[in-house]
Design a protein around this motif. Sequence first.
Motif, PDB file in Angstrom:
ATOM      1  N   LYS A  60       0.851  -1.191   0.000  1.00 23.21           N
ATOM      2  CA  LYS A  60       0.000   0.000   0.000  1.00 23.21           C
ATOM      3  C   LYS A  60       0.889   1.244   0.000  1.00 23.21           C
ATOM      4  N   PRO A  61       0.331   2.406  -0.386  1.00 27.65           N
ATOM      5  CA  PRO A  61       1.125   3.646  -0.365  1.00 27.65           C
ATOM      6  C   PRO A  61       1.778   3.872   0.995  1.00 27.65           C
ATOM      7  N   LYS A  62       3.018   4.346   0.952  1.00 28.05           N
ATOM      8  CA  LYS A  62       3.853   4.652   2.127  1.00 28.05           C
ATOM      9  C   LYS A  62       4.459   3.410   2.775  1.00 28.05           C
ATOM     10  N   ASP A  63       4.156   2.212   2.269  1.00 36.33           N
ATOM     11  CA  ASP A  63       4.820   1.008   2.772  1.00 36.33           C
ATOM     12  C   ASP A  63       6.299   1.070   2.370  1.00 36.33           C
ATOM     13  N   GLU A  64       7.115   0.272   3.075  1.00 33.14           N
ATOM     14  CA  GLU A  64       8.538   0.189   2.755  1.00 33.14           C
ATOM     15  C   GLU A  64       8.915  -1.275   2.557  1.00 33.14           C
ATOM     16  N   LEU A  65       9.779  -1.515   1.587  1.00 31.00           N
ATOM     17  CA  LEU A  65      10.240  -2.869   1.299  1.00 31.00           C
ATOM     18  C   LEU A  65      11.762  -2.897   1.389  1.00 31.00           C
ATOM     19  N   TYR A  66      12.284  -3.668   2.346  1.00 30.35           N
ATOM     20  CA  TYR A  66      13.730  -3.799   2.540  1.00 30.35           C
ATOM     21  C   TYR A  66      14.230  -5.051   1.826  1.00 30.35           C
ATOM     22  N   ILE A  67      15.311  -4.884   1.064  1.00 31.41           N
ATOM     23  CA  ILE A  67      15.992  -6.005   0.421  1.00 31.41           C
ATOM     24  C   ILE A  67      17.488  -5.770   0.576  1.00 31.41           C
ATOM     25  N   THR A  68      18.272  -6.833   0.508  1.00 23.81           N
ATOM     26  CA  THR A  68      19.716  -6.628   0.645  1.00 23.81           C
ATOM     27  C   THR A  68      20.300  -6.034  -0.628  1.00 23.81           C
ATOM     28  N   GLU A  69      19.775  -6.451  -1.798  1.00 24.59           N
ATOM     29  CA  GLU A  69      20.256  -5.905  -3.070  1.00 24.59           C
ATOM     30  C   GLU A  69      19.173  -6.093  -4.121  1.00 24.59           C
ATOM     31  N   LEU A  70      19.191  -5.243  -5.128  1.00 17.66           N
ATOM     32  CA  LEU A  70      18.146  -5.270  -6.151  1.00 17.66           C
ATOM     33  C   LEU A  70      18.105  -6.595  -6.906  1.00 17.66           C
ATOM     34  N   CYS A  87       6.189  -0.620  -7.740  1.00 18.48           N
ATOM     35  CA  CYS A  87       6.355  -0.071  -6.389  1.00 18.48           C
ATOM     36  C   CYS A  87       6.317   1.464  -6.419  1.00 18.48           C
ATOM     37  N   MET A  88       6.965   2.066  -7.409  1.00 20.63           N
ATOM     38  CA  MET A  88       6.983   3.525  -7.515  1.00 20.63           C
ATOM     39  C   MET A  88       5.586   4.075  -7.766  1.00 20.63           C
ATOM     40  N   GLU A  89       4.813   3.388  -8.604  1.00 15.40           N
ATOM     41  CA  GLU A  89       3.439   3.827  -8.868  1.00 15.40           C
ATOM     42  C   GLU A  89       2.577   3.752  -7.611  1.00 15.40           C
ATOM     43  N   LEU A  90       2.864   2.765  -6.770  1.00 16.86           N
ATOM     44  CA  LEU A  90       2.105   2.599  -5.514  1.00 16.86           C
ATOM     45  C   LEU A  90       2.602   3.532  -4.412  1.00 16.86           C
ATOM     46  N   ASP A  91       3.676   4.282  -4.701  1.00 15.35           N
ATOM     47  CA  ASP A  91       4.317   5.142  -3.698  1.00 15.35           C
ATOM     48  C   ASP A  91       4.867   4.307  -2.543  1.00 15.35           C
ATOM     49  N   VAL A  92       5.498   3.188  -2.917  1.00 17.07           N
ATOM     50  CA  VAL A  92       6.157   2.297  -1.957  1.00 17.07           C
ATOM     51  C   VAL A  92       7.658   2.532  -2.071  1.00 17.07           C
ATOM     52  N   ARG A  93       8.314   2.703  -0.942  1.00 21.60           N
ATOM     53  CA  ARG A  93       9.768   2.899  -0.960  1.00 21.60           C
ATOM     54  C   ARG A  93      10.462   1.543  -0.936  1.00 21.60           C
ATOM     55  N   GLU A  99      23.420  -1.518  -2.247  1.00 25.71           N
ATOM     56  CA  GLU A  99      23.628  -0.415  -3.185  1.00 25.71           C
ATOM     57  C   GLU A  99      23.422   0.951  -2.536  1.00 25.71           C
ATOM     58  N   GLY A 100      22.771   0.964  -1.353  1.00 25.30           N
ATOM     59  CA  GLY A 100      22.502   2.224  -0.673  1.00 25.30           C
ATOM     60  C   GLY A 100      21.403   3.034  -1.336  1.00 25.30           C
ATOM     61  N   TYR A 101      20.481   2.355  -2.047  1.00 24.16           N
ATOM     62  CA  TYR A 101      19.407   3.053  -2.747  1.00 24.16           C
ATOM     63  C   TYR A 101      18.147   3.102  -1.897  1.00 24.16           C
ATOM     64  N   GLU A 102      17.453   4.211  -1.973  1.00 24.91           N
ATOM     65  CA  GLU A 102      16.097   4.318  -1.433  1.00 24.91           C
ATOM     66  C   GLU A 102      15.242   4.781  -2.591  1.00 24.91           C
ATOM     67  N   LEU A 103      14.588   3.827  -3.214  1.00 29.25           N
ATOM     68  CA  LEU A 103      13.853   4.109  -4.438  1.00 29.25           C
ATOM     69  C   LEU A 103      12.389   4.393  -4.138  1.00 29.25           C
ATOM     70  N   GLY A 104      11.950   5.555  -4.544  1.00 28.70           N
ATOM     71  CA  GLY A 104      10.562   5.949  -4.367  1.00 28.70           C
ATOM     72  C   GLY A 104      10.002   6.420  -5.688  1.00 28.70           C
ATOM     73  N   ASN A 105       8.944   7.205  -5.616  1.00 33.97           N
ATOM     74  CA  ASN A 105       8.302   7.685  -6.834  1.00 33.97           C
ATOM     75  C   ASN A 105       8.891   9.029  -7.241  1.00 33.97           C
ATOM     76  N   ASN A 106      10.188   9.022  -7.642  1.00 35.57           N
ATOM     77  CA  ASN A 106      10.817  10.258  -8.103  1.00 35.57           C
ATOM     78  C   ASN A 106      11.780   9.939  -9.241  1.00 35.57           C
ATOM     79  N   ILE A 107      12.165  10.942  -9.980  1.00 38.22           N
ATOM     80  CA  ILE A 107      12.970  10.735 -11.185  1.00 38.22           C
ATOM     81  C   ILE A 107      14.355  10.174 -10.867  1.00 38.22           C
ATOM     82  N   ASN A 108      14.961  10.617  -9.759  1.00 37.43           N
ATOM     83  CA  ASN A 108      16.285  10.100  -9.378  1.00 37.43           C
ATOM     84  C   ASN A 108      16.240   8.595  -9.163  1.00 37.43           C
TER      85      ASN A 108
END
Length: 198
Positions: A60-70, A87-93, A99-108
């Motif tokens: 759901k929106p605002k949920d977070e999903l932790y993984i060790t690597e993509l 995940c980005m469309e759902l606004d899930v981080r 990799e040190g990534y925090e991927l959300g719904n943004n261009i970066n």
Amino acid sequence: MIYAYIRVSTDRQTADNQRFEILKAAANRKVHIDQWVEETVSGTRSVDDRALGNLVLGLKPKDELYITELSRLGRSLMEIMSLLHRCMELDVRVIALKEGYELGNNINSKVLAFAFGLSAEIERQLISQRTKEALDRKKAEGVHIGRPKGRKASKTKLSGKEPAILELRSKKISFSAIARILGVSRQTVSQFITSHNL
């Protein structure tokens, strides 16, 4: 909710390292993992055929999903990209720790995800190409690749089922019927009986 996803490819691998990395990151961020999803399955299998598919459906929106690597999400560029896009469309981080990534719904996030997926795909293709070239070189040098010619595997699908086969044979059950009972082909039954003098 905060989820953690762990995947290993074979029973010989352990999920302990992935679990440790995620727990350490959660402690540093002072967050609690609400639900763990863990599975032993090849990354080449479709997301929808894995526990990961059900997990993504429940996000759901605002949920977070932790993984060790993509790369835990899949083996192909398109699959990783498709999953991250969902995940980005759902606004899930999606937090990829190594990799040190925090991927959300943004261009970066989209640019980073694309770059990572592309590099992982290229690396897999290079490894595959190097393996093929090495095998071709060995063949050219006259080295036999694979099981020696004429040598049979020590274990077959019917190994250990000799008593059952003998009992069925004593009841005059046909090879075809034995094959259906044991879940193998008629040819497998015939070859096994012949090679084991049953």
